[in-house]
Enzyme design. Structure first.
Site, PDB file in Angstrom:
ATOM      1  N   HIS B  22       0.833  -1.214   0.000  1.00 55.94           N
ATOM      2  CA  HIS B  22       0.000   0.000   0.000  1.00 55.94           C
ATOM      3  C   HIS B  22       0.859   1.253   0.000  1.00 55.94           C
ATOM      4  CE1 HIS B  22      -3.555  -2.431   0.299  1.00 55.94           C
ATOM      5  NE2 HIS B  22      -2.949  -3.133   1.226  1.00 55.94           N
ATOM      6  N   ASP B  28       2.986   5.910  -5.620  1.00 56.84           N
ATOM      7  CA  ASP B  28       2.880   6.045  -7.074  1.00 56.84           C
ATOM      8  C   ASP B  28       1.832   7.123  -7.352  1.00 56.84           C
ATOM      9  OD1 ASP B  28       2.394   5.842  -9.776  1.00 56.84           O
ATOM     10  OD2 ASP B  28       2.344   3.647  -9.795  1.00 56.84           O
ATOM     11  N   ARG B  31      -0.330   6.922 -10.622  1.00 63.79           N
ATOM     12  CA  ARG B  31      -1.481   6.032 -10.470  1.00 63.79           C
ATOM     13  C   ARG B  31      -2.589   6.678  -9.650  1.00 63.79           C
ATOM     14  NH1 ARG B  31      -3.036   3.774  -5.763  1.00 63.79           N
ATOM     15  NH2 ARG B  31      -4.179   1.793  -5.775  1.00 63.79           N
ATOM     16  N   GLY B  55     -11.617  -4.296  -4.505  1.00 63.94           N
ATOM     17  CA  GLY B  55     -10.215  -4.390  -4.070  1.00 63.94           C
ATOM     18  C   GLY B  55      -9.804  -3.061  -3.460  1.00 63.94           C
ATOM     19  N   GLU B  77     -13.110  -5.509   0.104  1.00 65.28           N
ATOM     20  CA  GLU B  77     -11.708  -5.874   0.311  1.00 65.28           C
ATOM     21  C   GLU B  77     -11.670  -7.254   0.938  1.00 65.28           C
ATOM     22  OE1 GLU B  77      -8.712  -4.655  -0.563  1.00 65.28           O
ATOM     23  OE2 GLU B  77      -7.906  -6.415   0.488  1.00 65.28           O
ATOM     24  N   GLU B 106     -17.042 -11.977  -5.680  1.00 66.98           N
ATOM     25  CA  GLU B 106     -17.971 -12.964  -6.247  1.00 66.98           C
ATOM     26  C   GLU B 106     -19.045 -13.378  -5.234  1.00 66.98           C
ATOM     27  OE1 GLU B 106     -14.784 -12.924  -6.680  1.00 66.98           O
ATOM     28  OE2 GLU B 106     -14.275 -13.366  -8.772  1.00 66.98           O
ATOM     29  N   GLU B 120      -8.992  -0.611  -9.143  1.00 68.67           N
ATOM     30  CA  GLU B 120      -7.618  -0.560  -9.649  1.00 68.67           C
ATOM     31  C   GLU B 120      -7.162  -2.006  -9.695  1.00 68.67           C
ATOM     32  OE1 GLU B 120      -4.354  -1.274  -9.898  1.00 68.67           O
ATOM     33  OE2 GLU B 120      -3.528  -0.024  -8.296  1.00 68.67           O
ATOM     34  N   GLU B 129      -1.884 -11.366 -12.060  1.00 71.79           N
ATOM     35  CA  GLU B 129      -2.725 -11.393 -10.847  1.00 71.79           C
ATOM     36  C   GLU B 129      -4.212 -11.558 -11.168  1.00 71.79           C
ATOM     37  OE1 GLU B 129      -1.831  -8.044  -8.280  1.00 71.79           O
ATOM     38  OE2 GLU B 129      -0.373  -9.282  -7.246  1.00 71.79           O
ATOM     39  N   HIS B 273       4.744   2.331 -10.630  1.00 72.62           N
ATOM     40  CA  HIS B 273       5.249   1.115  -9.969  1.00 72.62           C
ATOM     41  C   HIS B 273       5.059  -0.119 -10.848  1.00 72.62           C
ATOM     42  CE1 HIS B 273       1.017   0.388  -9.017  1.00 72.62           C
ATOM     43  NE2 HIS B 273       1.361  -0.824  -8.638  1.00 72.62           N
TER      44      HIS B 273
END
Lengths: 334, 334
Positions: B22, B28, B31, B55, B77, B106, B120, B129, B273
């Protein structure tokens, strides 16, 4: 237990087949020159002798031994790097002096007893990666009674440290506000918890060390029984140098060779790729001159993954509460 | 297949519970500012609306959405970071506007349809990923027909590159000789092989790019079916800018938001990053102006570990031999 050790081996040996670890080790001139000078200075004990180089990697230590006059060097390398070791031997025209053997050292049958064992077996915090039991296994089975171990002594040290950069790192979360207009002070305790939850490997400045270092373990590598490596445990008592904050404990090691040659990874000398290992407390503790920190440091190979380490530190500042912290030293070290 | 994806999840989500990722993402600014400006500039589409932040991590994007006037933000999260997200919401006094939900997307049941999905989700080489299928799964199930995806478009680019530093890196092995008196030229082909055997993630200077970039894939994130992510495949044809050596192919990506806001990870703009991903050939190829490089780039999630990628590149320089190289993009990227 043997089975468990070797269940990690495929991954372990594969990691040494990549060129970047060898670049890192050879770039570490403190390390490589210590071995070079140790071998060359001890040439009287190597000239005409039978040597095993355990975990030979590129084969550079084997070549040093030939430079010192060894009659025969067995370069043992379990990873696929061994093919490369053979090429290096040929490039240096030492095929008659160096035999490359791709095998685990435990499975090697030498045609003769050994006069010398040379090995660079040290991991982070000395014992990470647990290569030493393999070296000692070979010593017990193949080294002559009056044989030579290079290195011959290893020492593991512990000291309390102050991380001058700690508050700066936490201030990161204060500095978010002016940039993104979001308050993130509440991340600070979490960041502290994360820092304290794993082992860090970093070079630290000598002034970070806050008390005379304590020798956790001294290993006479010629005589220490393998069973002694199953648990390393030591009581410590530090007297702090002066006013400071203690953020945790730091370990480093030295290995010694005959003829007063030493390779040290302490914060007081030139950096090596081993750096030092930091074990952070959950929160810093304020100390002043002569504050005593007493406790126990213990280290054992992890039961399921013996190349990783379980480390327990019990500690007490003066007559404060006795606290306990556990660290799992796995491949998440940073 | 679902099972396999989630077999990696424990490890995947745990990695996001550590504070350092984090710190890296918030450091960054390219971003994080791209998301901030995109959310604020699109406030007319967010004000009074229902948003899901997939996320959420620290929760910073959710806070941006509240700044833009969102009526309700669901901050999803899956990792233990969620506790921390909740604290951040409280610190910013947005408990009435942001609901933190610790669950896999889900498995989340929203009490209402969504107007906006912000996420993101991008990994190295865009797809590493594999978080995007989860985002699209949510879109298909919960996003209103006229809903908004932030970002709304993603592009993956490919170009041939020259690594100016390549020969220097190999010269390391020549430079060993004067230092340790051991010849190590034979390590060079091995070093080359190792470089070409895994995917590198590094920022490269813009002048390294040796032809106009090719768009491997353009994703309209509002409409692309999940099944399209099972295999990304594209034929390319490059015309080289001029005399050079080609060491491999490089990928980068951009994502676009409505109102002309773009986040790009190309070598032509400020570093992020994500850097760029390099796929090295076994040996460099010499090219001159208008040398053509034709071939096919394909990328699929690995069958056993779907967060990792299988990448195949077929390529041909002018009318030279058609070659093929496979790369496994796992956690050994360097």
């Amino acid at each position: 237990d043997e089975d468990k050790r070797w269940s990690q081996d495929e991954e372990y040996f594969r990691s040494y087949a990549d060129v970047s670890v060898h670049e890192e080790m050879l770039s570490d001139t403190v390390r490589t020159n210590a071995y070079r000078y140790a071998v060359l200075k001890n040439y009287e004990k190597i000239r005409g002798k039978i040597v095993a180089d355990i975990g030979a990697g590129t084969g550079i230590l084997s070549v040093f031994c030939v430079h010192a006059g060894a009659k025969k060097v067995y370069a043992i390398e379990a990873s696929d790097m061994a093919e490369q070791t053979q090429r290096l031997v040929e490039e240096n025209r030492m095929e008659d002096r160096i035999d490359v053997i791709q095998n685990k050292i435990e499975d090697v049958e030498f045609p003769e007893e050994l006069d010398v064992i040379v090995s660079e077996w040290m991991g982070y915090c000395l014992f990470y990666e647990s290569m030493l039991p393999s070296v000692l296994h070979c010593r017990d089975k193949w080294l002559k009674k009056d044989g030579l171990m290079l290195p011959s002594v290893a020492n593991l040290y512990l000291a309390p440290f102050c991380d001058e950069d700690y508050d700066n790192r936490l201030d990161f979360w204060t500095e978010i506000k002016p940039v993104y207009k979001v308050s993130m002070e509440s991340m600070k305790p979490y960041a502290q918890k994360c820092i304290a939850s794993h082992v860090h490997v970093n070079c630290m400045p000598p002034e970070s060390v806050q008390a005379h270092a304590h020798v956790i373990k001294r290993l006479d590598l010629k005589h220490v029984p393998i069973s002694d490596l199953q648990k390393v445990k030591s009581e410590f008592r530090f007297r702090c140098f002066g006013h400071s904050e203690i953020h945790g404990f730091v370990t480093w090691f030295t290995v010694d060779f005959p003829d007063s040659i030493s390779l040290t990874t302490s914060p007081y000398t030139e950096d090596t790729h081993w750096a030092q290992c930091q074990f952070y407390l959950d929160a810093p503790e304020k100390v002043k001159q002569d504050t005593t920190i007493t406790g126990t440091f213990s280290l054992t190979p992890n039961k399921d993954k013996p190349r990783f380490l379980d480390i327990n530190i019990e500690y007490q500042f003066d007559s404060g509460p006795r606290r306990h912290k556990y660290y799992y030293m796995n491949d998440c070290i940073t």
